[in-house]
Design a protein around this motif. Structure first.
Motif, PDB file in Angstrom:
ATOM      1  N   PRO A 141       0.798  -1.224   0.000  1.00 41.42           N
ATOM      2  CA  PRO A 141       0.000   0.000   0.000  1.00 41.42           C
ATOM      3  C   PRO A 141       0.835   1.281   0.000  1.00 41.42           C
ATOM      4  N   ASN A 142       2.019   1.251   0.657  1.00 39.29           N
ATOM      5  CA  ASN A 142       2.678   2.551   0.800  1.00 39.29           C
ATOM      6  C   ASN A 142       4.201   2.493   0.894  1.00 39.29           C
ATOM      7  N   ASP A 143       4.817   1.434   0.374  1.00 43.96           N
ATOM      8  CA  ASP A 143       6.281   1.480   0.260  1.00 43.96           C
ATOM      9  C   ASP A 143       6.625   2.334  -0.957  1.00 43.96           C
ATOM     10  N   ILE A 144       7.631   3.183  -0.815  1.00 45.25           N
ATOM     11  CA  ILE A 144       8.049   4.002  -1.953  1.00 45.25           C
ATOM     12  C   ILE A 144       9.299   3.347  -2.528  1.00 45.25           C
ATOM     13  N   ILE A 145       9.264   3.081  -3.826  1.00 45.59           N
ATOM     14  CA  ILE A 145      10.348   2.324  -4.451  1.00 45.59           C
ATOM     15  C   ILE A 145      10.903   3.082  -5.665  1.00 45.59           C
TER      16      ILE A 145
ATOM     17  N   ALA B  55      20.424  -5.825   1.453  1.00 43.02           N
ATOM     18  CA  ALA B  55      21.288  -5.155   0.464  1.00 43.02           C
ATOM     19  C   ALA B  55      20.697  -5.171  -0.948  1.00 43.02           C
ATOM     20  N   THR B  56      19.994  -6.226  -1.322  1.00 42.20           N
ATOM     21  CA  THR B  56      19.449  -6.282  -2.684  1.00 42.20           C
ATOM     22  C   THR B  56      18.051  -5.668  -2.762  1.00 42.20           C
ATOM     23  N   LYS B  57      17.524  -5.310  -1.583  1.00 47.19           N
ATOM     24  CA  LYS B  57      16.116  -4.858  -1.564  1.00 47.19           C
ATOM     25  C   LYS B  57      15.977  -3.361  -1.362  1.00 47.19           C
TER      26      LYS B  57
ATOM     27  N   VAL C 120       5.216  -9.448  -4.133  1.00 47.00           N
ATOM     28  CA  VAL C 120       5.014  -9.010  -5.515  1.00 47.00           C
ATOM     29  C   VAL C 120       6.166  -9.533  -6.360  1.00 47.00           C
ATOM     30  N   SER C 121       5.843 -10.239  -7.413  1.00 44.18           N
ATOM     31  CA  SER C 121       6.882 -10.800  -8.269  1.00 44.18           C
ATOM     32  C   SER C 121       7.737  -9.668  -8.904  1.00 44.18           C
ATOM     33  N   GLY C 122       9.039  -9.776  -8.758  1.00 40.47           N
ATOM     34  CA  GLY C 122       9.947  -8.793  -9.378  1.00 40.47           C
ATOM     35  C   GLY C 122      10.256  -7.596  -8.510  1.00 40.47           C
ATOM     36  N   ILE C 123       9.572  -7.436  -7.385  1.00 44.28           N
ATOM     37  CA  ILE C 123       9.866  -6.308  -6.478  1.00 44.28           C
ATOM     38  C   ILE C 123      10.292  -6.904  -5.141  1.00 44.28           C
ATOM     39  N   TYR C 124      11.485  -6.652  -4.684  1.00 43.88           N
ATOM     40  CA  TYR C 124      12.099  -7.251  -3.484  1.00 43.88           C
ATOM     41  C   TYR C 124      11.269  -8.249  -2.697  1.00 43.88           C
TER      42      TYR C 124
END
Ligand code: BTN
Length: 236
Positions: A99-103, A139-141, A232-236
């Motif tokens: 809902p509210n992570d900023i990426i 580190a990768t996320k 979510v596939s493809g997002i950390y």
């Protein structure tokens, strides 16, 4: 933007700006509009779903905004839009993971912890500013504004612009989502169109409902996810 100056309460160190802001709200003391609790360092920062939130002095922005209204589930999505609009002035391709992570580039730049009390709502915002690396497990996320832009940032200046943008959108929309704001959120939401899994099942994220839920197309039809962890596939 907003109609009065921010009321910034600043600490060198505090356990959690959200914990302090909640206590302030519940103390019954009259609060100046646009109050922000800001800290250079938190010793017990808290994240969503009971997790902890680690930040280092000089590397992170930690603050909590006090919003005078109560129990509006959509406030959390509106705040994400406010943070995006402020960060858009600094870097490109700012998106939201529902809902509210900023990426940015599918890595987390900012987390938001919304907590409701009987007296109002606290919006805790943590932004990775000047970090040049992260602990192994994330580190990768994770990413930071420094890693994205190559520049370093003054936390207080950024706190002011992000807080103004969030108060502005929260005041304008009073915690409600209309069709236009849902369209705007959807255009920025990287979750939409991706494969997702949640506690009740999995499917393709198809949209956002009027109450801010994630609409997922599953093999059993459309389902609405209101809260909890969504992978979510493809997002950390
Ligand atoms: C998350 O993504 O899990 C939300 C993280 C929210 C962190 C911020 S930092 C300022 C405020 N104070 C806290 O203790 N947490 C929020």
């Amino acid at each position: 933007m907003i109609s009065a100056p921010l009321n910034m309460i600043k600490f060198d160190s505090v356990d959690s700006t959200n914990t302090y802001a909640k206590a302030l709200l519940c103390s019954g003391e009259p609060l100046t509009p646009y109050t922000v609790v800001y800290a250079k360092e938190q010793t017990q920062g808290r994240g969503r779903l009971g997790r902890s939130w680690h930040s280092k002095e000089g590397e992170s922005l930690c603050m909590s905004l006090i919003i005078p209204y109560v129990q509006k589930p959509c406030i959390t999505l509106l705040c994400a839009l406010g943070v995006c609009s402020a960060l858009n002035d600094i870097c490109e391709n700012v998106q939201i993971k529902w809902p509210n992570d900023i990426i940015v580039g599918n890595k987390k730049l900012c987390g938001i912890l919304t907590e409701a009390t009987a007296h109002g709502t606290v919006i805790g915002i943590g932004i990775n500013l000047n970090s040049t690396g992260f602990p192994k497990d994330i580190a990768t996320k994770a990413t930071s504004l420094r890693l994205i832009t190559g520049n370093t940032f003054d936390p207080v200046c950024l706190a002011e612009s992000v807080a103004s943008a969030v108060f502005h959108i929260a005041e304008k929309h009073q915690g409600e989502l209309d069709a236009e704001i849902i369209e705007h959120y959807t255009s920025l939401c990287a979750t939409i169109g991706r494969e997702v899994s949640f506690s009740g099942g999995k499917g393709i994220a198809a949209g956002i409902s009027e109450d801010g839920s994630l609409i997922v197309e599953t093999k059993n039809g459309m389902e609405e996810v209101r809260f909890g962890e969504v992978l979510v596939s493809g997002i950390y």
